[in-house]
Motif scaffolding. Sequence first.
Motif, PDB file in Angstrom:
ATOM      1  N   MET A  22       0.849  -1.197   0.000  1.00 34.41           N
ATOM      2  CA  MET A  22       0.000   0.000   0.000  1.00 34.41           C
ATOM      3  C   MET A  22       0.882   1.244   0.000  1.00 34.41           C
ATOM      4  O   MET A  22       1.908   1.303   0.670  1.00 34.41           O
ATOM      5  CB  MET A  22      -0.891   0.017   1.242  1.00 34.41           C
ATOM      6  CG  MET A  22      -1.909  -1.122   1.296  1.00 34.41           C
ATOM      7  SD  MET A  22      -3.185  -0.823   2.532  1.00 34.41           S
ATOM      8  CE  MET A  22      -2.205  -0.635   4.015  1.00 34.41           C
ATOM      9  N   ASP A  23       0.475   2.272  -0.716  1.00 33.54           N
ATOM     10  CA  ASP A  23       1.238   3.510  -0.694  1.00 33.54           C
ATOM     11  C   ASP A  23       0.839   4.338   0.526  1.00 33.54           C
ATOM     12  O   ASP A  23      -0.027   3.957   1.320  1.00 33.54           O
ATOM     13  CB  ASP A  23       1.053   4.288  -1.995  1.00 33.54           C
ATOM     14  CG  ASP A  23      -0.380   4.732  -2.228  1.00 33.54           C
ATOM     15  OD1 ASP A  23      -1.191   4.720  -1.279  1.00 33.54           O
ATOM     16  OD2 ASP A  23      -0.688   5.123  -3.373  1.00 33.54           O
ATOM     17  N   GLU A  24       1.468   5.486   0.677  1.00 28.87           N
ATOM     18  CA  GLU A  24       1.265   6.294   1.878  1.00 28.87           C
ATOM     19  C   GLU A  24      -0.190   6.726   2.040  1.00 28.87           C
ATOM     20  O   GLU A  24      -0.727   6.737   3.152  1.00 28.87           O
ATOM     21  CB  GLU A  24       2.182   7.512   1.834  1.00 28.87           C
ATOM     22  CG  GLU A  24       2.162   8.327   3.130  1.00 28.87           C
ATOM     23  CD  GLU A  24       3.141   9.483   3.093  1.00 28.87           C
ATOM     24  OE1 GLU A  24       3.558   9.920   4.179  1.00 28.87           O
ATOM     25  OE2 GLU A  24       3.470   9.946   1.982  1.00 28.87           O
ATOM     26  N   ARG A  25      -0.839   7.064   0.943  1.00 29.13           N
ATOM     27  CA  ARG A  25      -2.235   7.490   1.028  1.00 29.13           C
ATOM     28  C   ARG A  25      -3.122   6.362   1.522  1.00 29.13           C
ATOM     29  O   ARG A  25      -3.995   6.571   2.385  1.00 29.13           O
ATOM     30  CB  ARG A  25      -2.714   7.986  -0.340  1.00 29.13           C
ATOM     31  CG  ARG A  25      -4.160   8.479  -0.333  1.00 29.13           C
ATOM     32  CD  ARG A  25      -4.514   9.137  -1.640  1.00 29.13           C
ATOM     33  NE  ARG A  25      -4.320   8.239  -2.772  1.00 29.13           N
ATOM     34  CZ  ARG A  25      -4.296   8.648  -4.041  1.00 29.13           C
ATOM     35  NH1 ARG A  25      -4.416   9.931  -4.323  1.00 29.13           N
ATOM     36  NH2 ARG A  25      -4.125   7.778  -5.022  1.00 29.13           N
ATOM     37  N   GLU A  26      -2.936   5.170   1.011  1.00 22.91           N
ATOM     38  CA  GLU A  26      -3.756   4.040   1.442  1.00 22.91           C
ATOM     39  C   GLU A  26      -3.529   3.718   2.909  1.00 22.91           C
ATOM     40  O   GLU A  26      -4.466   3.392   3.644  1.00 22.91           O
ATOM     41  CB  GLU A  26      -3.466   2.825   0.563  1.00 22.91           C
ATOM     42  CG  GLU A  26      -3.997   2.978  -0.866  1.00 22.91           C
ATOM     43  CD  GLU A  26      -3.570   1.830  -1.755  1.00 22.91           C
ATOM     44  OE1 GLU A  26      -2.510   1.243  -1.492  1.00 22.91           O
ATOM     45  OE2 GLU A  26      -4.290   1.542  -2.722  1.00 22.91           O
ATOM     46  N   ARG A  27      -2.276   3.805   3.342  1.00 24.26           N
ATOM     47  CA  ARG A  27      -2.003   3.552   4.757  1.00 24.26           C
ATOM     48  C   ARG A  27      -2.654   4.615   5.647  1.00 24.26           C
ATOM     49  O   ARG A  27      -3.188   4.309   6.710  1.00 24.26           O
ATOM     50  CB  ARG A  27      -0.497   3.500   4.995  1.00 24.26           C
ATOM     51  CG  ARG A  27       0.196   2.279   4.404  1.00 24.26           C
ATOM     52  CD  ARG A  27       1.611   2.116   4.938  1.00 24.26           C
ATOM     53  NE  ARG A  27       2.460   3.262   4.603  1.00 24.26           N
ATOM     54  CZ  ARG A  27       3.174   3.357   3.493  1.00 24.26           C
ATOM     55  NH1 ARG A  27       3.140   2.370   2.591  1.00 24.26           N
ATOM     56  NH2 ARG A  27       3.922   4.426   3.255  1.00 24.26           N
ATOM     57  N   ALA A  28      -2.606   5.867   5.201  1.00 25.88           N
ATOM     58  CA  ALA A  28      -3.233   6.937   5.977  1.00 25.88           C
ATOM     59  C   ALA A  28      -4.743   6.749   6.048  1.00 25.88           C
ATOM     60  O   ALA A  28      -5.360   6.931   7.113  1.00 25.88           O
ATOM     61  CB  ALA A  28      -2.901   8.290   5.351  1.00 25.88           C
ATOM     62  N   LEU A  29      -5.368   6.367   4.936  1.00 20.62           N
ATOM     63  CA  LEU A  29      -6.813   6.138   4.941  1.00 20.62           C
ATOM     64  C   LEU A  29      -7.190   4.942   5.806  1.00 20.62           C
ATOM     65  O   LEU A  29      -8.217   4.953   6.493  1.00 20.62           O
ATOM     66  CB  LEU A  29      -7.308   5.944   3.504  1.00 20.62           C
ATOM     67  CG  LEU A  29      -7.301   7.200   2.627  1.00 20.62           C
ATOM     68  CD1 LEU A  29      -7.674   6.840   1.195  1.00 20.62           C
ATOM     69  CD2 LEU A  29      -8.253   8.258   3.168  1.00 20.62           C
ATOM     70  N   SER A  30      -6.363   3.919   5.787  1.00 21.65           N
ATOM     71  CA  SER A  30      -6.625   2.757   6.644  1.00 21.65           C
ATOM     72  C   SER A  30      -6.544   3.145   8.122  1.00 21.65           C
ATOM     73  O   SER A  30      -7.363   2.715   8.938  1.00 21.65           O
ATOM     74  CB  SER A  30      -5.625   1.639   6.342  1.00 21.65           C
ATOM     75  OG  SER A  30      -5.799   1.144   5.031  1.00 21.65           O
ATOM     76  N   ALA A  31      -5.545   3.965   8.451  1.00 22.05           N
ATOM     77  CA  ALA A  31      -5.425   4.421   9.838  1.00 22.05           C
ATOM     78  C   ALA A  31      -6.616   5.281  10.233  1.00 22.05           C
ATOM     79  O   ALA A  31      -7.136   5.186  11.365  1.00 22.05           O
ATOM     80  CB  ALA A  31      -4.123   5.202  10.015  1.00 22.05           C
ATOM     81  N   ALA A  32      -7.085   6.128   9.311  1.00 22.53           N
ATOM     82  CA  ALA A  32      -8.259   6.955   9.596  1.00 22.53           C
ATOM     83  C   ALA A  32      -9.499   6.091   9.798  1.00 22.53           C
ATOM     84  O   ALA A  32     -10.324   6.360  10.688  1.00 22.53           O
ATOM     85  CB  ALA A  32      -8.480   7.946   8.459  1.00 22.53           C
ATOM     86  N   HIS A  33      -9.630   5.059   8.971  1.00 20.37           N
ATOM     87  CA  HIS A  33     -10.777   4.162   9.106  1.00 20.37           C
ATOM     88  C   HIS A  33     -10.767   3.476  10.468  1.00 20.37           C
ATOM     89  O   HIS A  33     -11.802   3.394  11.152  1.00 20.37           O
ATOM     90  CB  HIS A  33     -10.767   3.119   7.989  1.00 20.37           C
ATOM     91  CG  HIS A  33     -11.941   2.194   8.022  1.00 20.37           C
ATOM     92  ND1 HIS A  33     -11.888   0.952   8.625  1.00 20.37           N
ATOM     93  CD2 HIS A  33     -13.204   2.324   7.547  1.00 20.37           C
ATOM     94  CE1 HIS A  33     -13.053   0.360   8.516  1.00 20.37           C
ATOM     95  NE2 HIS A  33     -13.867   1.166   7.857  1.00 20.37           N
ATOM     96  N   ARG A  34      -9.603   2.990  10.890  1.00 19.77           N
ATOM     97  CA  ARG A  34      -9.515   2.346  12.210  1.00 19.77           C
ATOM     98  C   ARG A  34      -9.850   3.330  13.331  1.00 19.77           C
ATOM     99  O   ARG A  34     -10.602   3.010  14.254  1.00 19.77           O
ATOM    100  CB  ARG A  34      -8.115   1.765  12.412  1.00 19.77           C
ATOM    101  CG  ARG A  34      -7.818   0.527  11.593  1.00 19.77           C
ATOM    102  CD  ARG A  34      -6.543  -0.153  12.072  1.00 19.77           C
ATOM    103  NE  ARG A  34      -5.380   0.720  11.946  1.00 19.77           N
ATOM    104  CZ  ARG A  34      -4.634   0.815  10.854  1.00 19.77           C
ATOM    105  NH1 ARG A  34      -4.942   0.104   9.770  1.00 19.77           N
ATOM    106  NH2 ARG A  34      -3.578   1.616  10.814  1.00 19.77           N
ATOM    107  N   GLY A  35      -9.282   4.533  13.241  1.00 15.82           N
ATOM    108  CA  GLY A  35      -9.562   5.523  14.273  1.00 15.82           C
ATOM    109  C   GLY A  35     -11.025   5.917  14.328  1.00 15.82           C
ATOM    110  O   GLY A  35     -11.608   6.065  15.412  1.00 15.82           O
TER     111      GLY A  35
END
Length: 460
Positions: free
Chosen positions: A1-14
Amino acid sequence: MDERERALSAAHRGATDFLDSLSTRPVWPRASLDDMLKVFGGPLPEQGQDAATVVAELAERADPGLVAIPGPRFFGFVIGGTLPAALGADWLVSAWDQNAGSSSMTTATVAVERVAGQWICDLLGLPAQASVGFVTGAQMSNFVCLAVAQHAVLRRAGWDLVRQGLRGAPRVQLVVGADRHGSIDRAARFCGVGADELVTVASDDQGRMIPKALAAALADGPEIPTIVCLQAGEVHTGAFDDFAELIPIARRHGAWVHVDGAFGLWAAASPGLQSLTAGVGEADSWTTDAHKTLNVPYDCGMAIVRDPADSIAMFRTGGDYLMYASLDPWDVTPELSRRGRGVPTWAALRSLGRRGVGDLVDRLHANARLLAARLRDVPGVTVVDDPPYTQVLFHLADDAATRALGAAILADGTAALTGAEWRGRAVLRCSMSSWATTDADIALTIGAIARLTGEITPRS
């Protein structure tokens, strides 16, 4: 996953962790502003950080300072929760990153907002041709509508506000109710009208403007450019002005009629409650707010004006580099650039349908009546009146005890409700605004109020 996908995944978890906690977390924040400043403050680091880590740390660190507004027991102010479809649509709005001011460039978001506006006018019994400007909230909507009204009544008097300004302009008479919301005064101030210039009309014991008092106020003196502000849903009692009687009085004097219906205008969507808004469609402009009764995320107010030409005449933007089409959003509000805040409104309406919107309004009203009924069973509590809509007012034997109970409820965390003053007395006000509130949530709230009331005013 690129940085954007990782950031969106972290936002989804939060986000899901926060939403999953709503049923059990304290409703009021556990951390003060100073606490949060210490958590987030300090010098800006020299080096950056991975986006996913930033988002994850943001969610973790912010948690103690978050208020459970989307939860089922937030009854403070008049703030709704967030319907699932509206929340999902709001995430898309951020991902799309569209400037929703131009109907030539961002065609999808503008089309969605325009349809949402048409649906709202249909639901609320307002003119189908009206312009609907999506703004931040009811405060900005009241400003937009009063600014349009001021321009329109001055134009009728032969004065061009856009060209000539306010210096030397004919005086505009702004007529308001004694129990208007403070955002009306603030909007008037933005329009150059001071508090001492307002013509205040008396209201009854529920905060409704008295028709005879309006007639007397308008009959006194020569006919001058006039704006009359009425109200759908008094913020304490939930009472509605009698539009069917008041608007014709204003019309006889050539006045522009504006209705502040931030949360109350939605009563028109309920077959059982729409009598509260009888005649409201005869006004010239209306304020309402989707993040209240319709339960879309912040921020989403609507400034609705009967004749779009009046909106355009006041707010038409400039710039030879801009593209113009039919009723550009930036031509009916002060904003040139903004996000597509009306998209979650479309999603909320589409997910509910006409019947669902009515059912939502009915449920909020039923919750208010249930809460009032159960409060009457709590020793020491006095309910001010039967709720005509979604607001519940109550108090204890004296003001000090009432204020102490308000502070204790917030500290307890079971529910959140806010203090106010009504007719010279301290009161506590519950606003039933969330789709998520159930009978069980009301029972939990009543249990906390009864327990805390017993501690504040112990029986002898």
